[in-house]
Design a protein around this motif. Sequence first.
Motif, PDB file in Angstrom:
ATOM      1  N   THR A  21       0.844  -1.193   0.000  1.00 15.31           N
ATOM      2  CA  THR A  21       0.000   0.000   0.000  1.00 15.31           C
ATOM      3  C   THR A  21       0.880   1.245   0.000  1.00 15.31           C
ATOM      4  O   THR A  21       1.981   1.245   0.548  1.00 15.31           O
ATOM      5  CB  THR A  21      -0.936   0.027   1.226  1.00 15.31           C
ATOM      6  OG1 THR A  21      -0.150  -0.011   2.413  1.00 15.31           O
ATOM      7  CG2 THR A  21      -1.894  -1.148   1.197  1.00 15.31           C
ATOM      8  N   GLY A  22       0.369   2.283  -0.641  1.00 16.03           N
ATOM      9  CA  GLY A  22       1.097   3.540  -0.712  1.00 16.03           C
ATOM     10  C   GLY A  22       2.084   3.567  -1.854  1.00 16.03           C
ATOM     11  O   GLY A  22       2.178   2.627  -2.650  1.00 16.03           O
ATOM     12  N   PRO A  23       2.850   4.659  -1.953  1.00 16.84           N
ATOM     13  CA  PRO A  23       3.830   4.794  -3.028  1.00 16.84           C
ATOM     14  C   PRO A  23       5.121   4.035  -2.730  1.00 16.84           C
ATOM     15  O   PRO A  23       5.484   3.836  -1.575  1.00 16.84           O
ATOM     16  CB  PRO A  23       4.088   6.306  -3.070  1.00 16.84           C
ATOM     17  CG  PRO A  23       3.809   6.781  -1.686  1.00 16.84           C
ATOM     18  CD  PRO A  23       2.746   5.880  -1.143  1.00 16.84           C
ATOM     19  N   MET A  24       5.794   3.606  -3.796  1.00 22.38           N
ATOM     20  CA  MET A  24       7.065   2.896  -3.680  1.00 22.38           C
ATOM     21  C   MET A  24       7.799   2.996  -5.017  1.00 22.38           C
ATOM     22  O   MET A  24       7.169   2.999  -6.072  1.00 22.38           O
ATOM     23  CB  MET A  24       6.836   1.424  -3.336  1.00 22.38           C
ATOM     24  CG  MET A  24       8.093   0.575  -3.360  1.00 22.38           C
ATOM     25  SD  MET A  24       7.747  -1.169  -3.068  1.00 22.38           S
ATOM     26  CE  MET A  24       7.970  -1.197  -1.312  1.00 22.38           C
ATOM     27  N   VAL A  25       9.122   3.079  -4.949  1.00 22.23           N
ATOM     28  CA  VAL A  25       9.947   3.072  -6.156  1.00 22.23           C
ATOM     29  C   VAL A  25      10.830   1.834  -6.107  1.00 22.23           C
ATOM     30  O   VAL A  25      11.546   1.609  -5.134  1.00 22.23           O
ATOM     31  CB  VAL A  25      10.826   4.339  -6.256  1.00 22.23           C
ATOM     32  CG1 VAL A  25      11.705   4.270  -7.492  1.00 22.23           C
ATOM     33  CG2 VAL A  25       9.975   5.593  -6.260  1.00 22.23           C
ATOM     34  N   ILE A  26      10.762   1.037  -7.162  1.00 20.69           N
ATOM     35  CA  ILE A  26      11.627  -0.131  -7.294  1.00 20.69           C
ATOM     36  C   ILE A  26      12.591   0.157  -8.438  1.00 20.69           C
ATOM     37  O   ILE A  26      12.176   0.530  -9.536  1.00 20.69           O
ATOM     38  CB  ILE A  26      10.826  -1.403  -7.602  1.00 20.69           C
ATOM     39  CG1 ILE A  26       9.786  -1.625  -6.518  1.00 20.69           C
ATOM     40  CG2 ILE A  26      11.762  -2.601  -7.707  1.00 20.69           C
ATOM     41  CD1 ILE A  26       8.835  -2.734  -6.836  1.00 20.69           C
ATOM     42  N   GLU A  27      13.866   0.006  -8.154  1.00 18.14           N
ATOM     43  CA  GLU A  27      14.900   0.251  -9.156  1.00 18.14           C
ATOM     44  C   GLU A  27      15.608  -1.056  -9.461  1.00 18.14           C
ATOM     45  O   GLU A  27      16.121  -1.715  -8.557  1.00 18.14           O
ATOM     46  CB  GLU A  27      15.899   1.279  -8.617  1.00 18.14           C
ATOM     47  CG  GLU A  27      17.034   1.573  -9.550  1.00 18.14           C
ATOM     48  CD  GLU A  27      18.053   2.517  -8.941  1.00 18.14           C
ATOM     49  OE1 GLU A  27      19.179   2.550  -9.478  1.00 18.14           O
ATOM     50  OE2 GLU A  27      17.756   3.208  -7.955  1.00 18.14           O
ATOM     51  N   PHE A  28      15.642  -1.428 -10.734  1.00 21.94           N
ATOM     52  CA  PHE A  28      16.315  -2.644 -11.164  1.00 21.94           C
ATOM     53  C   PHE A  28      17.635  -2.287 -11.834  1.00 21.94           C
ATOM     54  O   PHE A  28      17.697  -1.361 -12.652  1.00 21.94           O
ATOM     55  CB  PHE A  28      15.449  -3.425 -12.167  1.00 21.94           C
ATOM     56  CG  PHE A  28      14.233  -4.040 -11.549  1.00 21.94           C
ATOM     57  CD1 PHE A  28      14.300  -5.286 -10.948  1.00 21.94           C
ATOM     58  CD2 PHE A  28      13.025  -3.370 -11.551  1.00 21.94           C
ATOM     59  CE1 PHE A  28      13.180  -5.856 -10.370  1.00 21.94           C
ATOM     60  CE2 PHE A  28      11.897  -3.931 -10.983  1.00 21.94           C
ATOM     61  CZ  PHE A  28      11.975  -5.184 -10.387  1.00 21.94           C
ATOM     62  N   GLY A  29      18.692  -3.024 -11.493  1.00 24.14           N
ATOM     63  CA  GLY A  29      20.011  -2.808 -12.069  1.00 24.14           C
ATOM     64  C   GLY A  29      21.017  -3.696 -11.376  1.00 24.14           C
ATOM     65  O   GLY A  29      20.653  -4.673 -10.718  1.00 24.14           O
ATOM     66  N   ASP A  60      19.301  -7.189 -10.621  1.00 26.19           N
ATOM     67  CA  ASP A  60      18.637  -7.866 -11.722  1.00 26.19           C
ATOM     68  C   ASP A  60      19.666  -8.640 -12.526  1.00 26.19           C
ATOM     69  O   ASP A  60      20.867  -8.423 -12.390  1.00 26.19           O
ATOM     70  CB  ASP A  60      17.932  -6.821 -12.602  1.00 26.19           C
ATOM     71  CG  ASP A  60      16.939  -7.433 -13.554  1.00 26.19           C
ATOM     72  OD1 ASP A  60      16.294  -8.429 -13.192  1.00 26.19           O
ATOM     73  OD2 ASP A  60      16.794  -6.902 -14.666  1.00 26.19           O
ATOM     74  N   GLY A  61      19.198  -9.534 -13.364  1.00 31.13           N
ATOM     75  CA  GLY A  61      20.101 -10.277 -14.228  1.00 31.13           C
ATOM     76  C   GLY A  61      19.577 -11.670 -14.510  1.00 31.13           C
ATOM     77  O   GLY A  61      18.447 -12.015 -14.168  1.00 31.13           O
ATOM     78  N   LYS A  62      20.417 -12.462 -15.125  1.00 31.07           N
ATOM     79  CA  LYS A  62      20.049 -13.821 -15.514  1.00 31.07           C
ATOM     80  C   LYS A  62      19.593 -14.608 -14.283  1.00 31.07           C
ATOM     81  O   LYS A  62      20.239 -14.582 -13.241  1.00 31.07           O
ATOM     82  CB  LYS A  62      21.251 -14.505 -16.161  1.00 31.07           C
ATOM     83  CG  LYS A  62      20.927 -15.820 -16.776  1.00 31.07           C
ATOM     84  CD  LYS A  62      22.118 -16.376 -17.521  1.00 31.07           C
ATOM     85  CE  LYS A  62      21.737 -17.685 -18.175  1.00 31.07           C
ATOM     86  NZ  LYS A  62      22.816 -18.220 -18.978  1.00 31.07           N
ATOM     87  N   GLY A  63      18.465 -15.286 -14.436  1.00 29.59           N
ATOM     88  CA  GLY A  63      17.936 -16.089 -13.350  1.00 29.59           C
ATOM     89  C   GLY A  63      17.167 -15.305 -12.296  1.00 29.59           C
ATOM     90  O   GLY A  63      16.669 -15.874 -11.339  1.00 29.59           O
ATOM     91  N   LEU A  74      16.317  -2.997 -19.772  1.00 26.20           N
ATOM     92  CA  LEU A  74      17.503  -2.151 -19.679  1.00 26.20           C
ATOM     93  C   LEU A  74      17.685  -1.682 -18.237  1.00 26.20           C
ATOM     94  O   LEU A  74      16.721  -1.532 -17.492  1.00 26.20           O
ATOM     95  CB  LEU A  74      17.359  -0.928 -20.597  1.00 26.20           C
ATOM     96  CG  LEU A  74      17.224  -1.205 -22.091  1.00 26.20           C
ATOM     97  CD1 LEU A  74      16.877   0.072 -22.833  1.00 26.20           C
ATOM     98  CD2 LEU A  74      18.506  -1.804 -22.643  1.00 26.20           C
ATOM     99  N   TRP A  75      18.933  -1.400 -17.887  1.00 26.18           N
ATOM    100  CA  TRP A  75      19.241  -0.915 -16.540  1.00 26.18           C
ATOM    101  C   TRP A  75      19.749   0.512 -16.603  1.00 26.18           C
ATOM    102  O   TRP A  75      20.422   0.862 -17.568  1.00 26.18           O
ATOM    103  CB  TRP A  75      20.303  -1.764 -15.898  1.00 26.18           C
ATOM    104  CG  TRP A  75      19.983  -3.199 -15.727  1.00 26.18           C
ATOM    105  CD1 TRP A  75      18.763  -3.765 -15.516  1.00 26.18           C
ATOM    106  CD2 TRP A  75      20.913  -4.272 -15.733  1.00 26.18           C
ATOM    107  NE1 TRP A  75      18.882  -5.123 -15.389  1.00 26.18           N
ATOM    108  CE2 TRP A  75      20.197  -5.454 -15.517  1.00 26.18           C
ATOM    109  CE3 TRP A  75      22.292  -4.342 -15.891  1.00 26.18           C
ATOM    110  CZ2 TRP A  75      20.821  -6.697 -15.464  1.00 26.18           C
ATOM    111  CZ3 TRP A  75      22.900  -5.562 -15.835  1.00 26.18           C
ATOM    112  CH2 TRP A  75      22.164  -6.731 -15.618  1.00 26.18           C
TER     113      TRP A  75
END
Length: 109
Positions: A21-29, A60-63, A74-75
């Motif tokens: 619930t609420g706002p959230m930022v998820i960053e993948f890299g 993030d990445g393979k698997g 893309l990262w």
Amino acid sequence: MSYTRQYTPETQSRDELDQNTGPMVIEFGTNWCGICQGAQAHIKTAMDNHPDIPHVKVEDGKGRRLGRTFGVKLWPTLIFLKDGKEMARVVRPERSSEIEDAMVKILQG
């Protein structure tokens, strides 16, 4: 919690994120990605302006399945969630204003 420095292995499942619930930022890299490193100043500037919004950095990445469930190709990719639903996405940000614009969507949405 505002800006997070290091990417960490997946700690939450997609189901858990969808129920958040609420706002959230998820960053993948990854910590070794040069483009990710180059974007960090912009990301930090935007996140520091919103210290109440959780910022989760997912390695993030393979698997790694979580990034695939969001269609990450893309990262870095930042996913802006509000109550578990994607409201905005920024891929390879070049300005903090891109991130700020997406923040507005999860704060007002």
